[in-house]
Design a protein around this motif. Sequence first.
Motif, PDB file in Angstrom:
ATOM      1  N   ASP A  37      -1.008   4.229 -22.951  1.00 40.22           N
ATOM      2  CA  ASP A  37      -2.450   4.284 -22.782  1.00 40.22           C
ATOM      3  C   ASP A  37      -3.093   3.082 -23.441  1.00 40.22           C
ATOM      4  O   ASP A  37      -2.577   2.487 -24.346  1.00 40.22           O
ATOM      5  N   GLY A  38      -4.296   2.732 -22.915  1.00 42.67           N
ATOM      6  CA  GLY A  38      -5.105   1.770 -23.611  1.00 42.67           C
ATOM      7  C   GLY A  38      -5.020   0.359 -23.097  1.00 42.67           C
ATOM      8  O   GLY A  38      -5.735  -0.513 -23.562  1.00 42.67           O
ATOM      9  N   GLU A  39      -4.164   0.024 -22.187  1.00 44.26           N
ATOM     10  CA  GLU A  39      -4.066  -1.334 -21.697  1.00 44.26           C
ATOM     11  C   GLU A  39      -5.242  -1.645 -20.795  1.00 44.26           C
ATOM     12  O   GLU A  39      -5.688  -0.823 -20.027  1.00 44.26           O
ATOM     13  N   LYS A  40      -5.741  -2.881 -20.883  1.00 44.76           N
ATOM     14  CA  LYS A  40      -6.763  -3.340 -19.968  1.00 44.76           C
ATOM     15  C   LYS A  40      -6.229  -4.570 -19.264  1.00 44.76           C
ATOM     16  O   LYS A  40      -6.006  -5.602 -19.859  1.00 44.76           O
ATOM     17  N   SER A  41      -6.013  -4.466 -18.005  1.00 47.81           N
ATOM     18  CA  SER A  41      -5.529  -5.603 -17.241  1.00 47.81           C
ATOM     19  C   SER A  41      -6.026  -5.481 -15.828  1.00 47.81           C
ATOM     20  O   SER A  41      -6.355  -4.414 -15.348  1.00 47.81           O
ATOM     21  N   SER A  42      -6.089  -6.604 -15.163  1.00 43.48           N
ATOM     22  CA  SER A  42      -6.551  -6.589 -13.780  1.00 43.48           C
ATOM     23  C   SER A  42      -5.499  -6.022 -12.864  1.00 43.48           C
ATOM     24  O   SER A  42      -5.788  -5.596 -11.762  1.00 43.48           O
ATOM     25  N   GLY A  43      -4.243  -6.029 -13.310  1.00 42.50           N
ATOM     26  CA  GLY A  43      -3.168  -5.453 -12.493  1.00 42.50           C
ATOM     27  C   GLY A  43      -2.707  -6.421 -11.430  1.00 42.50           C
ATOM     28  O   GLY A  43      -3.407  -7.338 -11.027  1.00 42.50           O
ATOM     29  N   SER A  44      -1.500  -6.218 -10.952  1.00 42.06           N
ATOM     30  CA  SER A  44      -0.950  -7.072  -9.910  1.00 42.06           C
ATOM     31  C   SER A  44      -1.173  -6.504  -8.531  1.00 42.06           C
ATOM     32  O   SER A  44      -0.846  -7.143  -7.548  1.00 42.06           O
ATOM     33  N   LEU A  45      -1.734  -5.282  -8.467  1.00 43.33           N
ATOM     34  CA  LEU A  45      -1.954  -4.665  -7.171  1.00 43.33           C
ATOM     35  C   LEU A  45      -3.258  -5.166  -6.600  1.00 43.33           C
ATOM     36  O   LEU A  45      -4.314  -5.027  -7.186  1.00 43.33           O
ATOM     37  N   ARG A  46      -3.208  -5.745  -5.427  1.00 44.19           N
ATOM     38  CA  ARG A  46      -4.391  -6.233  -4.753  1.00 44.19           C
ATOM     39  C   ARG A  46      -4.606  -5.447  -3.472  1.00 44.19           C
ATOM     40  O   ARG A  46      -3.659  -4.924  -2.890  1.00 44.19           O
ATOM     41  N   PRO A  47      -5.841  -5.354  -3.008  1.00 44.48           N
ATOM     42  CA  PRO A  47      -6.130  -4.528  -1.845  1.00 44.48           C
ATOM     43  C   PRO A  47      -5.326  -4.915  -0.612  1.00 44.48           C
ATOM     44  O   PRO A  47      -5.321  -6.061  -0.199  1.00 44.48           O
ATOM     45  N   THR A  48      -4.618  -3.976  -0.049  1.00 45.40           N
ATOM     46  CA  THR A  48      -3.863  -4.169   1.185  1.00 45.40           C
ATOM     47  C   THR A  48      -3.949  -2.872   1.973  1.00 45.40           C
ATOM     48  O   THR A  48      -3.085  -2.023   1.885  1.00 45.40           O
ATOM     49  N   ARG A  49      -5.011  -2.715   2.735  1.00 44.22           N
ATOM     50  CA  ARG A  49      -5.286  -1.456   3.400  1.00 44.22           C
ATOM     51  C   ARG A  49      -4.215  -1.096   4.409  1.00 44.22           C
ATOM     52  O   ARG A  49      -3.854   0.067   4.585  1.00 44.22           O
ATOM     53  N   SER A  50      -3.662  -2.089   5.096  1.00 46.36           N
ATOM     54  CA  SER A  50      -2.716  -1.815   6.175  1.00 46.36           C
ATOM     55  C   SER A  50      -1.265  -1.788   5.711  1.00 46.36           C
ATOM     56  O   SER A  50      -0.362  -1.667   6.515  1.00 46.36           O
ATOM     57  N   ALA A  51      -1.065  -1.937   4.396  1.00 44.78           N
ATOM     58  CA  ALA A  51       0.306  -1.988   3.899  1.00 44.78           C
ATOM     59  C   ALA A  51       1.000  -0.649   4.127  1.00 44.78           C
ATOM     60  O   ALA A  51       0.435   0.409   3.922  1.00 44.78           O
ATOM     61  N   THR A  52       2.235  -0.700   4.589  1.00 46.56           N
ATOM     62  CA  THR A  52       3.017   0.523   4.785  1.00 46.56           C
ATOM     63  C   THR A  52       3.917   0.722   3.577  1.00 46.56           C
ATOM     64  O   THR A  52       4.385  -0.228   2.963  1.00 46.56           O
ATOM     65  N   VAL A  53       4.145   1.948   3.239  1.00 48.88           N
ATOM     66  CA  VAL A  53       4.961   2.286   2.083  1.00 48.88           C
ATOM     67  C   VAL A  53       6.275   2.862   2.580  1.00 48.88           C
ATOM     68  O   VAL A  53       6.286   3.822   3.354  1.00 48.88           O
ATOM     69  N   MET A  54       7.384   2.277   2.128  1.00 51.49           N
ATOM     70  CA  MET A  54       8.692   2.750   2.542  1.00 51.49           C
ATOM     71  C   MET A  54       8.906   4.174   2.044  1.00 51.49           C
ATOM     72  O   MET A  54       8.635   4.494   0.891  1.00 51.49           O
ATOM     73  N   GLY A  55       9.385   5.025   2.927  1.00 51.90           N
ATOM     74  CA  GLY A  55       9.683   6.397   2.552  1.00 51.90           C
ATOM     75  C   GLY A  55       8.550   7.370   2.771  1.00 51.90           C
ATOM     76  O   GLY A  55       8.729   8.573   2.558  1.00 51.90           O
ATOM     77  N   VAL A  56       7.369   6.889   3.167  1.00 57.04           N
ATOM     78  CA  VAL A  56       6.224   7.763   3.401  1.00 57.04           C
ATOM     79  C   VAL A  56       5.941   7.824   4.900  1.00 57.04           C
ATOM     80  O   VAL A  56       5.526   6.833   5.489  1.00 57.04           O
ATOM     81  N   PRO A  57       6.161   8.962   5.552  1.00 58.34           N
ATOM     82  CA  PRO A  57       5.878   9.066   6.986  1.00 58.34           C
ATOM     83  C   PRO A  57       4.384   9.002   7.256  1.00 58.34           C
ATOM     84  O   PRO A  57       3.561   9.254   6.365  1.00 58.34           O
ATOM     85  N   ASP A  58       4.024   8.654   8.488  1.00 62.83           N
ATOM     86  CA  ASP A  58       2.612   8.530   8.851  1.00 62.83           C
ATOM     87  C   ASP A  58       1.851   9.833   8.624  1.00 62.83           C
ATOM     88  O   ASP A  58       0.659   9.822   8.299  1.00 62.83           O
ATOM     89  N   ALA A  59       2.524  10.957   8.797  1.00 67.08           N
ATOM     90  CA  ALA A  59       1.866  12.255   8.636  1.00 67.08           C
ATOM     91  C   ALA A  59       1.435  12.510   7.197  1.00 67.08           C
ATOM     92  O   ALA A  59       0.600  13.392   6.953  1.00 67.08           O
ATOM     93  N   LEU A  60       1.991  11.755   6.247  1.00 65.39           N
ATOM     94  CA  LEU A  60       1.621  11.902   4.842  1.00 65.39           C
ATOM     95  C   LEU A  60       0.976  10.624   4.311  1.00 65.39           C
ATOM     96  O   LEU A  60       0.990  10.370   3.094  1.00 65.39           O
ATOM     97  N   GLY A  61       0.424   9.816   5.211  1.00 64.94           N
ATOM     98  CA  GLY A  61      -0.219   8.576   4.814  1.00 64.94           C
ATOM     99  C   GLY A  61      -1.444   8.816   3.945  1.00 64.94           C
ATOM    100  O   GLY A  61      -2.018   9.907   3.913  1.00 64.94           O
ATOM    101  N   PHE A  62      -1.873   7.776   3.264  1.00 66.45           N
ATOM    102  CA  PHE A  62      -3.016   7.884   2.347  1.00 66.45           C
ATOM    103  C   PHE A  62      -4.267   8.340   3.068  1.00 66.45           C
ATOM    104  O   PHE A  62      -4.959   9.271   2.616  1.00 66.45           O
TER     105      PHE A  62
END
Length: 453
Positions: A37-62
């Motif tokens: 807890d307690g870290e403040k960082s911008s993070g390496s995750l940048r917005p990628t709305r169309s990104a697909t996640v391996m192992g997640v079927p479309d029926a359980l998409g975000f």
Amino acid sequence: MGLLPLNYRRPSYVPGTSRTMSDDQISVGSGGSGSADGEKSSGSLRPTRSATVMGVPDALGFDKIIEGGTCPPCTTRDFMNYLIYVERSAENLQFFLWYRDYVKRFSEAKTSDMALSLEWTQAMEEDAIARIQKEQSEKIRKETKTPAIKIFNGTDFEKRTEFPKAPASDTNPFSSPPQTPYDRDGSSEYVSSTEQSYRSQANEAFTSAGIKAPFTIQPFRKEIDRVIATYIIDGAPRQLNLSDREQKVVLHALAYTTHPSALREVSKLAESILRRQAHPNFIRWSICNGNPARVFFARALGSGLIVISTAIALALTLSGLGRGYRALAAIGWVLGIATLIAAWKGMCVVLHGMHHHHVRPWELFVSEEDADSLGKRSFDSFGSSNSYEEQPWVIRYQKRNIIRKIFDREVWIQEPALRQIQDTIFVQSMLCALLIAGVSTAIFVAVPGGNFF
């Protein structure tokens, strides 16, 4: 529904800066943990709305989950509970849902004062970033030229700036009609103590960032003050994981306008974390159908079956019985190896046979009405912090003995896509077990008998 491809792999765990409880306290399954807890960082995750996640079927998409197109245990409410009780980063989803609703309400508001809130453009964003970087450079240059000896660091004489926490509010912003957040009949001169607290915290944030306090007659200004006090400032009850520069940039934007574009970059960051970190971790965690005690029990059972079967195979090999009897050990190997592989992925094959999963610890000791009440509070965009350590169920679950945890209450898995994933993992486990057991049986059958007894 059929099976997924046999080379299917569940989503990999995505580490982040979220906070978690230890698995032996409340987490169900083997998914989801983060860093301290307690870290403040911008993070390496940048917005990628169309990104697909391996192992997640479309029926359980975000988007499918957020839009309410899934069944328990993969609904939006389940996602929120996971972020509160497991990853401890629910502020991202709470802010994301509020911002999406705010954009809609702002676009539907047709009052004459909407012209006071102009769009925050990309050029303005870049200009604000450049000014902040210049100020930081000048500050560093001055400190380098005239270093100050801070002899009072860590003492009571050290100047500290603390923002008081905003009191919890029962108002649900999602139920408010599209309108400007002040009255037009002259009653706007009256400001409640709660609103004054939010405004005071927002003004202090602007002042500390070297920004002039904004006009209060802009539409939705009171709501923006609450957003600043709840999500933006240091020590906020639901502080987002923003870097110092990102925090100052968004304060510059909010001092200029209440237009949704002022929070565009913050919303993109929160959405990106949800899509690329929290969502795949949630699906990975949901695949686990047993709590840690049950999964540990399944691993021990699988290991025990393997050891016993191996001992039987050795005894039969050393005896004078025929070679065919040695193949009996294959039954135990198949069951043990399949149980162990499934448990390694957080699944209990017994629960899977009924398509059940254990009731979550935070749902065990509350009635449906209390659960609904807690669920509504978690979706309150301007509620208090997401801390739950003082909730009564925490102590009660910790005192629960290990046997009761192993045989906790179960419910049926309603989501077809999740059952499909679990079916695929079970088939993979059985195929691996058959292959390993077949090779082991062949080896033991081919070895000459010992004829020792």
